[in-house]
Each structure stands twice: as structure tokens, then as C-alpha cells.
Design an enzyme around this catalytic site. Structure first.
Site, PDB file in Angstrom:
ATOM      1  N   ASP A  34      -4.369  38.118  -6.483  1.00 14.43           N
ATOM      2  CA  ASP A  34      -4.521  38.271  -7.860  1.00 14.43           C
ATOM      3  C   ASP A  34      -4.497  36.911  -8.425  1.00 14.43           C
ATOM      4  O   ASP A  34      -3.908  35.968  -7.543  1.00 14.43           O
ATOM      5  CB  ASP A  34      -3.550  39.221  -8.583  1.00 14.43           C
TER       6      ASP A  34
HETATM    7  C1  BGC Z   1      -5.636  40.206 -13.374  1.00 12.40           C
HETATM    8  C2  BGC Z   1      -6.607  41.001 -12.397  1.00 12.40           C
HETATM    9  C3  BGC Z   1      -7.990  40.351 -12.719  1.00 12.40           C
HETATM   10  C4  BGC Z   1      -7.498  38.826 -12.520  1.00 12.40           C
HETATM   11  C5  BGC Z   1      -8.890  38.060 -12.725  1.00 12.40           C
HETATM   12  C6  BGC Z   1      -5.410  38.773 -13.196  1.00 12.40           C
HETATM   13  O1  BGC Z   1      -4.521  38.455 -13.984  1.00 12.40           O
HETATM   14  O2  BGC Z   1      -4.395  40.929 -12.776  1.00 12.40           O
HETATM   15  O3  BGC Z   1      -6.858  42.400 -12.694  1.00 12.40           O
HETATM   16  O4  BGC Z   1      -8.915  40.687 -11.967  1.00 12.40           O
HETATM   17  O5  BGC Z   1      -6.709  38.331 -13.378  1.00 12.40           O
HETATM   18  O6  BGC Z   1      -9.409  37.798 -14.149  1.00 12.40           O
END
Ligand code: BGC
Length: 747
Positions: free
Chosen positions: A287
Site C-alpha cells: 500500500d
Molecule cells: C490506499 C489504497 C490506494 C492507494 C493508492 C492508499 O493510501 O490505502 O487503497 O489504492 O493509496 O491510491
């Protein structure tokens, strides 16, 4: 000596986790090309494939400002970009990548969570439709538009089970129930990936957030998770497994620690379960920044340690933390990370690039003609409206307040009151990426478009969404007094649910409930339309306002969908996929709880029973609940046999009849209870449902199959077993409204 120890540890680890290495499933030609390519790659180029950087104009997390992404792309040091969209921009970046020595194309990822250009309802709302076909279609259309806009990969579906509405991300999933969530997960992956990677409008899905992110303590985003392995495997993991079964190309790990180990550095989750037990062949992206964040967790001492722990644990791609960019080379050279693991990760990423057809044509997704055609496809709006109306849940309808009969001579004026009456942006809900380009139908526009000329629409805001001022009440009350019907457009603003949007107080924000009650007191037929990204608490409205529609965030077609339901063009059929608490103090409240040794029999407090002295145990609106403009009669429950064997099946059937005066759909829900287990079992568990359309007076016979798989659970040794004994079978209109019951035995 130190280095030797590292090498030894790495070797032992590699031996232990060896079964998690990918077995590519490419055509022979592609396989050969992939091997040739890998043999030409330098260590830097290999590491490059495992880095994902964000584009500069959209940030979905804290951005690393190192300013020279383009150079790094041209040197082959970046494998993927996120937050770049549109055929023109993706083409520009792809051209940079093709200037690199080996010309390996970039993968473009984006959070296409509930739409790309056409915004569909938030995923939790779509889950309330209980219409898997519509859910799959919404993902299909989102993928078609995204692919036309140069995107290869969506970071969806989010399949985290969520029992805590304080957590702002409940809106991204399918709610609280594991069995239902597996069905929705499967449908969404199929929707995004269409006829398979490599077909023109298929984008890669990404099951996230692996794992147990939805169980963050206190509903506070990014918080720790502590749970038994049985709970993990039984409640939180099945939707992820469903994604693997549906062929999901990628996984994303999560921000939380699970039982003390951050998911990003968690070999048990990623190596043992995902890549081992489930034989997942795709790749795992971290993530946003989660590799580097293991330092703040206190799990890694520095970036070097974080990179090592991520890689050893099975994380393949670093989203935006730079620890792979900065540290992986050293780790390989010092032998702290075995080359085989690096190769495995690179192979996983490249395999997907081959499967997507990017080596045949890196620009196959960057075609302005297709983009223009798909983004203006009217069928997409029709589908968005269809699933939006199906997502609306009728929570209350006293005195037949709804539907509103526009032919009635008594209706001359309708008042639309509340801070969301004219809002467009809020209708989209978090994670919408089309704003401000695409058209959004507000409540006002949707309702106005449906009204005949002789009915007037009057509007007043009344108050802000989240303010404390009641200065606008007087005007709103005056406007309401002139009307024959009052509609209240209230709820959360777009930025009150979503990532990093946990709320400790999930009542309707600001003074909106106060406004609603003042208006309700006028005694007019009044309908509260409540929008938001999570279950909220609004007990006064629930008790006093005659009609309530829960309208979530419905996307581009919000106003039209709401109008269809208000005026009876569509008979609401949505059912809650998550329980609505009476108060924050009840959280978590969910339907499939254990009975305890001192269960409360009725609803009233009794001493020495598992209860609150100041409140019912029950949700205000339970899982599976939702009304219709008609009513349904359940009868004639039959079981094909009184018992089944471990390899057998029982067929449960019942009749359902529309006994009201409007055609409508009912979601018939099948719940089971294992009366006695070697570990305690929930009071009921959803194991089947059917959404059935019935004309007035029509009846249908429905059948459900039960086999031992549906009766199984993880026993104390964590074996998946169905234990002989008696089971209850329940058919109902919600988890609390059980209409028919019987029993059977597993021999
Ligand atoms: C989120 C994800 C997301 C990623 C990219 C993160 O902060 O937890 O769900 O896909 O950012 O935007």
C-alpha cells in the site's frame, strides 16, 4: 561473520518459502521472450520493475518529492506509475519508458473504485443492491472506460470485511458479511478483468487490503489489528480467496499490523497463505508507502531493514516508499535478500505485462478515438442509473408516504430541503476520479426533471452539512410550510467518509437532524433522504420522520435514481449489507454474533444477561433489512430430506408471493445455524440469497442447495470441517425478520 549469518537466514527463509515462487502461465512464445528479457536485465533494471511512483497531479497519500521521475523512467528504474490518467498523459509516460535500454513498458495503475468517468454508487451502496450482475456490470463499464483512458490496472476491489462504521473505508467494501462479500468480490474481479487480461477492455484487478485492515482497533484508520487465526481465516480471508479463485491479477497489502506484524512485512500472510496455500500467481503491491512505514511501526530499523523485510515477506512492488529504489541493490549484493526472490518478484510483474499484451503494443490502451467513444457512451449512464436506484434502501415508510403520486391533485408544491439538495460533488462519494469533468445529476436536477409542470419545486438549504448554525432553519420551515410534501436532503459531505476519514461520532453531522425534526414536526408527509459513505445514527429521524430512504453516495446519476424511487417509477429493493447501530457505544454490532452463555432472550434488559443497562443489543436497522412499496408472503418451506451426509446435498424450497399492490423485488435470504460445535458458532450465517421479481399477486417457488461446504468452519486445529449434528435453517426478509424455519441433520 554478520554477513554470513544474514546469508544463512536468507537461505533458510528462501527454503521455507520456496513454494511461494511463481509458475508463469504464459504462452510458450511469451515465456521464451520473458526468459530472454530477464537474462538481459541488470540488477538495477530488475529492481526498477518493482518500483511504482505516483504522477504529480493526483496524490492519494504523502508524496515523496524527489523530482526526477522522468529520468528514472528513462533509465528503466520504474516499473509502474499510479495516478496518471487519460490516453494523452499515459502515452507521454509510456514514451519515456520506451526510451529505456530494454524498452519495458510501464503499467499504469489508478483507484478505479466505483467508476472512471461515469461514477457508479460507492461499493457499499452497490452491495446494498444484492444484484451481482449489476455489480459486475458496473465494474465492467468502469474497466472499459479506464482502459480507454490508458489505465491497465485498478486498485480494486477492496474486499475488507468491515463491522465498524466509524472506519471511513467501510464505503469501499461489501459490508459486514463474509459469505456475501465473497460473491461480490468474485463479481467485481470478473467485471474488471472481463474476458481476461489481454482482451482490449480488461484491466487488472487488485484485491486489497491484505489483510484484516477493516478490523482496525476503534475503527481508526491505519490502526493495529489483533485477532485469532480462526477469526482471520473464517471471517476476513474468504473474500480474498474468492478473488484468487476469480483470477485476480494482483493483490495489495495493508497498512495495519496484524497480531504485531505489519501486513507489508508479513510472511505468514503473503508467503504462507497467499502465495503458498492459495498458489497465487500474480504480484503483490504494497500500500502507499507501507514498506517505509514499517519504520514508524517499530518493525524495521531503517529503510534497508524495511526493504529486506518487505521482500522476504513476499511484497513484490513498492508503491511510493522508495525503499526498494534505495536499498534493494545493497541487500542483494550483501546476500541479505536472495536473488531468487528478486527474480521471482520481477517475473511476476513482467508476466502481467506480457499477459496484458503490453510487449506487443505498449500503446494499446492509449488511443484517443476509443477514449472519446467510451467516455461518451450513453449506455454507461443508463447502467449507472440502474444500479443507483437498486442501491437505495427504504428504511421506513409509514402512512404510505412513498411513493409520491405525481398525478394526485393534492400535490401542488414539493419542498426540497437540506444542505445536499443541490450538491453535485457530494453525490459522487470518495474515490471518484471524474470530478469536475463529467456531468452529475443533483437531487434537485433529478427531481425537477421528473415533475409535471403543475407541480412546483421549492428549495431551502436550512443549514450547512457540518455547521452549528441554525440561522437557516426559519426560512427552511417557511418553505416547508408552503409544500404538500417535504423531502429532506441530508447526510455526509464527500470528505466525511473514505481513507483517513474515521469518525468517532457517526451521528448525522452538524445540526441536520435538528433541522429534520423541526420540519417533521410540521406534520407534512416528509421523506428523509440520507446520503453518506457509512451507516450513520439518526434515531430521532428514525423514530419521528414518516419515511426514510438511505441513499448513500449514488454517483453520476444520483438525482435521477432518487427521483425514480420517490415517484414510484422504481420500487426500492435494496437491503443493508451492514448493520446500523443505535449508538457508537454498541459498535461493533453485527448480525452473526455468538450467543454467549448468558444470552438476552427478548429485547429488554435483564440482570446477569449479556446486555447494556441503557440500550438494546439490537442494531437500529439490521443486516439484510430494507422495505419495498409492496409486501411479500413467505410460505411452504420444504426440505428435500431430513438429513444429509458429508458428500450430500439438501434442497430447501419455499414459496414467495407478492401480496401488495405494486410489482417489486424481494431479496430472500437463507441463514443457517450450527446448534452445537466443537467451537461456538454464530447465531446465524447467511449462506444463500435470491433476488426475485414478482408482479402483483404472483408467486414463485425458490430453491436453495445446502451442502457440507456451507456448514463448514475452522475447528480448534484450524481444519475446515463440517461437524455432524443438528442445524437450523431460516428464510427471511432480513437477518432479524425470519419468516420460515426448519431443521436438518448432518450425519
Ligand atoms: C490506499 C489504497 C490506494 C492507494 C493508492 C492508499 O493510501 O490505502 O487503497 O489504492 O493509496 O491510491
Amino acid at each position: 561473520m554478520k554477513q554470513l549469518t544474514f546469508k544463512l537466514v536468507a537461505l533458510i527463509l528462501f527454503f521455507l518459502i520456496g513454494n511461494s515462487v511463481v509458475q508463469a502461465q504464459l504462452s510458450k512464445d511469451n515465456e521464451k521472450q520473458l526468459n530472454e528479457l530477464m537474462s538481459k536485465m541488470t540488477l538495477d533494471e530488475k529492481i526498477g520493475q518493482l518500483n511504482q511512483y505516483t504522477g504529480d497531479y493526483l496524490a492519494t497519500g504523502p508524496v515523496v518529492q524527489d523530482g526526477e521521475k522522468v529520468n528514472q523512467i528513462m533509465q528503466g528504474k520504474v516499473g509502474s506509475m499510479l495516478n496518471i490518467k487519460g490516453s494523452a498523459d499515459t502515452r507521454t509516460y509510456q514514451e519515456f519508458a520506451l526510451k529505456s535500454r530494454l524498452k519495458i513498458p510501464l503499467l499504469f495503475g489508478l483507484d478505479v473504485i466505483h467508476g472512471y468517468y461515469t461514477t457508479f454508487p460507492i461499493p457499499l451502496a452497490e452491495a446494498a443492491s444484492w444484484d451481482l450482475e449489476a455489480i459486475e456490470k458496473s465494474a465492467r463499464i468502469s474497466a472499459t472506460e479506464a482502459a480507454a483512458g490508458g489505465i491497465h490496472w485498478t486498485f480494486a476491489p477492496m474486499v475488507d470485511i468491515a463491522r465498524d462504521p466509524r472506519w471511513g473505508r467501510v464505503l469501499e467494501g461489501a459490508g459486514e458479511d463474509t459469505w456475501y462479500a465473497t460473491k461480490v468480490a468474485f463479481a467485481r474481479v470478473h467485471g474488471f478483468q472481463g474476458k481476461g487480461l489481454g482482451t482490449p477492455n480488461a484491466i487488472m484487478a487488485c484485491a486489497k487490503h491484505f489483510a484484516a485492515y477493516g478490523a482496525a482497533v476503534g475503527g481508526r484508520d491505519y490502526n493495529s489489528v489483533d485477532m485469532s487465526e480462526r477469526m482471520l481465516r473464517e471471517t476476513y480471508l474468504p473474500p480474498f480467496k474468492a478473488c484468487v479463485d476469480a483470477g485476480c491479477a494482483t493483490f495489495m497489502n495493508s497498512f495495519n499490523d496484524l497480531n504485531g506484524v505489519p501486513a507489508t512485512g508479513n510472511a505468514f500472510l503473503q508467503r504462507k497463505i497467499l502465495k503458498g496455500e492459495w498458489d497465487f500467481q500474480g504480484f503483490v503491491v504494497s500500500d502507499w508507502g507501507s514498506m517505509g512505514e514499517m519504520i514508524a511501526h517499530g518493525f524495521a530499523s531503517n529503510g534497508n531493514d524495511a526493504a529486506m523485510k518487505s521482500m522476504l515477506a513476499g511484497s513484490d512492488m513498492d508503491m511510493e516508499s522508495r525503499v526498494f529504489t534505495n536499498e534493494l541493490k545493497k541487500l542483494i549484493e550483501e546476500g541479505k535478500v536472495p536473488m531468487e526472490l528478486l527474480d521471482d518478484a520481477v517475473r511476476r510483474v513482467l508476466t502481467k505485462k506480457f499477459e496484458m499484451g503490453l510487449f506487443d503494443d505498449p500503446f494499446r490502451f492509449c488511443t484517443p478515438d476509443v477514449e472519446k467513444k467510451e467516455l461518451s457512451n450513453p449506455a454507461h449512464r443508463t447502467a449507472a442509473r440502474d444500479v443507483a436506484k437498486k442501491s437505495i434502501v427504504l428504511l421506513k415508510n409509514e402512512k404510505q408516504t412513498l411513493p409520491i403520486n405525481l398525478e394526485s391533485k393534492e400535490i401542488k408544491t414539493i419542498a426540497l430541503i437540506g444542505p445536499l439538495a443541490q450538491s453535485e460533488y457530494d453525490m459522487l462519494g470518495a474515490w471518484s476520479i471524474s470530478w469536475p469533468d463529467s456531468e452529475i445529476v443533483s437531487y434537485e436536477e433529478g427531481i425537477r426533471a421528473r415533475l409535471p409542470k403543475n407541480i412546483q419545486l421549492v428549495i431551502a438549504k436550512g443549514c450547512e452539512i457540518n455547521g452549528i448554525s441554525t440561522a437557516g432553519f426559519a426560512e427552511a420551515i417557511e418553505v416547508a410550510k408552503k409544500a404538500d410534501i417535504v423531502l429532506l436532503a441530508i447526510g455526509e459531505s464527500i470528505d466525511m467518509s473514505g481513507e483517513a476519514k474515521s469518525r468517532s461520532n457517526i451521528h448525522l453531522p452538524g445540526v441536520q437532524e435538528q433541522l429534520a425534526i423541526e420540519i417533521t414536526k410540521l406534520g407534512k408527509p416528509t421523506v428523509a433522504m440520507i446520503s453518506g459513505g457509512r451507516p450513520m445514527i439518526f434515531n430521532d429521524i428514525a423514530d419521528q420522520t414518516p419515511a426514510i430512504l438511505y441513499t448513500w453516495w449514488l454517483g453520476s446519476e444520483a438525482g435521477n435514481a432518487v427521483a425514480e424511487v420517490l415517484f414510484g417509477d422504481y420500487n426500492p429493493s435494496g437491503k443493508l449489507p451492514i448493520s446500523f447501530p443505535r449508538d457508537e457505544g454498541q459498535i461493533p454490532v453485527y448480525y452473526n454474533y455468538f450467543n454467549t452463555g448468558r444470552p438476552l432472550n427478548g429485547d429488554d434488559y435483564e440482570i446477569y444477561k449479556s446486555a447494556y443497562i441503557d440500550m438494546s443489543n439490537k442494531a437500529k436497522f439490521p443486516f439484510g433489512y430494507g422495505l419495498s412499496y409492496t409486501s411479500f408472503e413467505y410460505s411452504n418451506l420444504q426440505l428435500s430430506a431430513p438429513s444429509l451426509s458429508q458428500s450430500g446435498t439438501i434442497t430447501v424450497s419455499c414459496s414467495i408471493k407478492n401480496i401488495g399492490n405494486k410489482a417489486g423485488e424481494e431479496v430472500v435470504q437463507l441463514y443457517l445455524r450450527d446448534r452445537v460445535g466443537s467451537v461456538v458458532r454464530p447465531m446465524k450465517e447467511l449462506k444463500g440469497f435470491q433476488k426475485v421479481m414478482l408482479q402483483v399477486g404472483e408467486s414463485k417457488t425458490l430453491t436453495f442447495e445446502i451442502n457440507s461446504e456451507k456448514l463448514s468452519f475452522y475447528n480448534i486445529e484450524l481444519n475446515w470441517v463440517a461437524e455432524p449434528g443438528m442445524f437450523d435453517v431460516m428464510l427471511g426478509s432480513s437477518s432479524e425478520d425470519i419468516r420460515l424455519r426448519s431443521e436438518f441433520e448432518l450425519k
